[in-house]
Design a protein around this motif. Structure first.
Motif, PDB file in Angstrom:
ATOM      1  N   ASP A 299     -29.283 -14.605  27.551  1.00  0.00           N
ATOM      2  CA  ASP A 299     -29.253 -13.180  27.222  1.00  0.00           C
ATOM      3  C   ASP A 299     -28.492 -12.406  28.313  1.00  0.00           C
ATOM      4  N   PRO A 300     -27.405 -11.713  27.972  1.00  0.00           N
ATOM      5  CA  PRO A 300     -26.628 -11.006  28.997  1.00  0.00           C
ATOM      6  C   PRO A 300     -27.091  -9.570  29.229  1.00  0.00           C
ATOM      7  N   SER A 301     -28.167  -9.144  28.565  1.00  0.00           N
ATOM      8  CA  SER A 301     -28.440  -7.697  28.587  1.00  0.00           C
ATOM      9  C   SER A 301     -28.963  -7.223  29.941  1.00  0.00           C
ATOM     10  N   LEU A 302     -28.690  -5.948  30.187  1.00  0.00           N
ATOM     11  CA  LEU A 302     -29.110  -5.288  31.419  1.00  0.00           C
ATOM     12  C   LEU A 302     -30.615  -5.043  31.333  1.00  0.00           C
ATOM     13  N   GLN A 303     -31.340  -5.353  32.415  1.00  0.00           N
ATOM     14  CA  GLN A 303     -32.797  -5.224  32.355  1.00  0.00           C
ATOM     15  C   GLN A 303     -33.292  -3.813  32.658  1.00  0.00           C
ATOM     16  N   GLY A 304     -32.622  -3.114  33.585  1.00  0.00           N
ATOM     17  CA  GLY A 304     -33.020  -1.725  33.862  1.00  0.00           C
ATOM     18  C   GLY A 304     -32.030  -0.763  33.222  1.00  0.00           C
ATOM     19  N   ALA A 305     -31.995   0.466  33.719  1.00  0.00           N
ATOM     20  CA  ALA A 305     -31.079   1.441  33.121  1.00  0.00           C
ATOM     21  C   ALA A 305     -29.678   1.327  33.713  1.00  0.00           C
ATOM     22  N   THR A 306     -29.613   1.203  35.023  1.00  0.00           N
ATOM     23  CA  THR A 306     -28.312   1.207  35.704  1.00  0.00           C
ATOM     24  C   THR A 306     -28.343   0.242  36.891  1.00  0.00           C
ATOM     25  N   ALA A 307     -27.207  -0.361  37.168  1.00  0.00           N
ATOM     26  CA  ALA A 307     -27.072  -1.142  38.396  1.00  0.00           C
ATOM     27  C   ALA A 307     -25.800  -0.683  39.091  1.00  0.00           C
ATOM     28  N   ILE A 308     -25.886  -0.564  40.399  1.00  0.00           N
ATOM     29  CA  ILE A 308     -24.685  -0.227  41.146  1.00  0.00           C
ATOM     30  C   ILE A 308     -24.440  -1.306  42.190  1.00  0.00           C
ATOM     31  N   MET A 309     -23.232  -1.869  42.147  1.00  0.00           N
ATOM     32  CA  MET A 309     -22.870  -2.958  43.058  1.00  0.00           C
ATOM     33  C   MET A 309     -21.804  -2.447  44.012  1.00  0.00           C
ATOM     34  N   VAL A 310     -22.031  -2.666  45.296  1.00  0.00           N
ATOM     35  CA  VAL A 310     -21.054  -2.243  46.302  1.00  0.00           C
ATOM     36  C   VAL A 310     -20.610  -3.472  47.095  1.00  0.00           C
ATOM     37  N   ASN A 311     -19.318  -3.687  47.181  1.00  0.00           N
ATOM     38  CA  ASN A 311     -18.809  -4.805  47.979  1.00  0.00           C
ATOM     39  C   ASN A 311     -18.910  -4.497  49.462  1.00  0.00           C
ATOM     40  N   LEU A 312     -19.245  -5.502  50.235  1.00  0.00           N
ATOM     41  CA  LEU A 312     -19.222  -5.368  51.693  1.00  0.00           C
ATOM     42  C   LEU A 312     -17.927  -6.020  52.169  1.00  0.00           C
ATOM     43  N   LEU A 313     -16.927  -5.179  52.406  1.00  0.00           N
ATOM     44  CA  LEU A 313     -15.612  -5.693  52.797  1.00  0.00           C
ATOM     45  C   LEU A 313     -15.493  -5.690  54.313  1.00  0.00           C
ATOM     46  N   GLY A 314     -14.863  -6.715  54.855  1.00  0.00           N
ATOM     47  CA  GLY A 314     -14.620  -6.747  56.293  1.00  0.00           C
ATOM     48  C   GLY A 314     -13.767  -5.561  56.719  1.00  0.00           C
ATOM     49  N   TYR A 315     -14.031  -5.036  57.909  1.00  0.00           N
ATOM     50  CA  TYR A 315     -13.242  -3.903  58.408  1.00  0.00           C
ATOM     51  C   TYR A 315     -12.748  -4.166  59.819  1.00  0.00           C
ATOM     52  N   GLU A 316     -12.904  -5.395  60.295  1.00  0.00           N
ATOM     53  CA  GLU A 316     -12.470  -5.764  61.650  1.00  0.00           C
ATOM     54  C   GLU A 316     -12.390  -7.289  61.691  1.00  0.00           C
ATOM     55  N   THR A 317     -11.782  -7.811  62.740  1.00  0.00           N
ATOM     56  CA  THR A 317     -11.813  -9.257  62.935  1.00  0.00           C
ATOM     57  C   THR A 317     -12.977  -9.547  63.863  1.00  0.00           C
ATOM     58  N   SER A 318     -13.903 -10.356  63.391  1.00  0.00           N
ATOM     59  CA  SER A 318     -15.123 -10.553  64.167  1.00  0.00           C
ATOM     60  C   SER A 318     -15.860 -11.789  63.670  1.00  0.00           C
ATOM     61  N   GLN A 319     -16.746 -12.300  64.523  1.00  0.00           N
ATOM     62  CA  GLN A 319     -17.595 -13.420  64.101  1.00  0.00           C
ATOM     63  C   GLN A 319     -19.028 -12.943  63.897  1.00  0.00           C
ATOM     64  N   SER A 320     -19.217 -11.649  63.921  1.00  0.00           N
ATOM     65  CA  SER A 320     -20.569 -11.101  63.789  1.00  0.00           C
ATOM     66  C   SER A 320     -21.172 -11.463  62.439  1.00  0.00           C
ATOM     67  N   ASP A 321     -22.498 -11.605  62.401  1.00  0.00           N
ATOM     68  CA  ASP A 321     -23.131 -11.792  61.090  1.00  0.00           C
ATOM     69  C   ASP A 321     -23.790 -10.490  60.613  1.00  0.00           C
ATOM     70  N   TYR A 322     -23.558  -9.418  61.324  1.00  0.00           N
ATOM     71  CA  TYR A 322     -23.947  -8.066  60.891  1.00  0.00           C
ATOM     72  C   TYR A 322     -25.421  -7.955  60.498  1.00  0.00           C
TER      73      TYR A 322
END
Ligand code: ADP
Length: 380
Positions: A299-322
């Motif tokens: 079943d592909p249906s959405l379970q709640g009313a809305t979902a918002i997905m935000v990508n976490l894009l790299g913004y620096e060169t680093s080995q941090s795990d944030y």
């Protein structure tokens, strides 16, 4: 079919991990580096480039079926394996018209689907005449191997176009030119087709790109039921005509006069479907495994009313795990943080994503949540 070979070991393969466990499926991954995300969840790994067909032969020896998280493969070499009985899902014939953006555009147009005007650059000399109908800005795209906006350029004048082509003087035929669509919004839809031809379609979403890279996805998109029906009809037509088996993503433009045009299709799971991991009864990753293993689709249906997905894009060169940012993100109510475990951050690299579920459908709240996530993530 219980052993699934996956060509590519990035985050898309990594996110198949929990679905594989749930379904009792073993994943065998072909990917170039032992640091790649999916190595951690794979039953077995073949360390090789995705276009290494010799490696895929080994993958095939350990798998019941082979699928793709990355389509930049050597189709010609793989077709020899297919002739020897290796089972690819989707089948290679379904990938063939899609891998080159110009061929893909032609395929869509020939099916009668609405697409921007386009042409392939054949000879540099006649470029000025050819673009006369288009005007500026226009869009120049690498025909092959473009992703996340790499290889997509918005060109504002003839001088910039010529400059860009000058760089690739030896081979200008690598490019596709298309009219710039001053879209009102961008949409996407994920669909899946089973071995028996059953099709399921996820809610149509709105995607928000910055510098040609996806930043946010809102599910469902706030569009009319006719527009939803148009997107679904496009999905049906494409999946059936390709006799596709697996998950498939379609990126769309919604024009200012309410028309839906196809921008691009991806023959696999896609960033615009990540919300399904937390928001849908069956995620796109489980759906992919169900489809390629010959199981009934979920079943592909959405379970709640809305979902918002935000990508976490790299913004620096680093080995941090944030760690600290991830903790703050996880503290947002109804937030699900997915961290891909990449060992190095680079600007623009997709390191993870956050999905926040909402009980009510409220565009301003969705925008505020996206802002909260981004202000935590990009704070430093
Ligand atoms: P990629 O394969 O790198 O994702 P796309 O073709 O999807 O490349 O383009 C990335 C983004 O560039 C799109 O999401 C859109 O924002 C913008 N773009 C692409 N083609 C056009 C176009 N013809 N008109 C306007 N914007 C476009």
């Amino acid at each position: 079919m219980k052993r699934v070979g996956v060509i590519g070991g990035g985050q898309l393969a990594w996110m198949m991990g929990s679905a594989a466990q749930k379904l009792g499926v073993e994943l065998i991954v072909q990917t170039p580096s032992s640091q790649d995300p999916a190595v951690a969840i794979a039953h077995n790994t073949i360390l090789a480039a995705v276009d290494d067909a010799e490696a895929t032969k080994k993958l095939a020896a350990n798998s019941d079926v082979i699928t793709f998280e990355n389509e930049f493969v050597d189709l010609e070499a793989l077709s020899q394996l297919a002739n020897q009985g290796v089972c690819f899902r989707p089948r290679l014939e379904a990938l063939a018209p899609l891998l080159d953006k110009y061929h893909q555009r032609c395929y869509l147009r020939d099916l009668g689907l609405p697409v921007p005007q386009f042409f392939a650059i054949e000879q540099q000399e006649d470029i000025a005449a050819k673009i006369a109908d288009f005007g500026f800005p226009l869009v120049l795209k690498s025909r092959r191997h473009g992703y996340d906006g790499q290889g997509t350029f918005i060109i504002r004048d003839l001088a910039s176009l010529q400059e860009k082509l000058e760089f690739s003087k030896d081979n200008p035929t690598l490019f596709l030119v298309e009219e710039f669509i001053p879209f009102e919004r961008e949409l996407a839809v994920i669909a899946a087709r089973s071995v028996d031809g059953e099709i399921v379609i996820y809610p149509v979403v709105e995607t928000q790109q910055e510098q040609q890279v996806c930043r946010r996805v809102i599910a469902p998109a706030n569009i009319t039921s006719e527009q939803v029906a148009t997107a679904e009809a496009i999905a049906h037509k494409l999946l059936d005509s390709l006799q596709f088996v697996g998950v498939f993503a379609i990126e769309l433009f919604l024009t200012t006069d309410g028309k839906v045009l196809v921008n691009e299709i991806a023959p696999r799971t896609h960033n615009s479907g990540h919300f399904s991991l937390d928001a849908c009864a069956t995620s796109q990753f489980e759906q992919q495994l169900r489809a390629v293993c010959g199981m009934p689709l979920g079943d592909p249906s959405l379970q709640g009313a809305t979902a918002i997905m935000v990508n976490l894009l790299g913004y620096e060169t680093s080995q941090s795990d944030y760690q600290s940012q991830r903790q703050q993100l996880a503290a947002i109510p109804q937030a699900h943080v997915h961290w891909y475990g990449k060992t190095e951050s680079r600007p623009g690299r997709k390191l993870g994503h956050v999905t926040v579920l909402l009980e009510n459908h409220h565009p301003t709240i969705a925008a505020e949540i996206a802002q909260t996530v981004e202000s935590i993530w990009y704070s430093s």
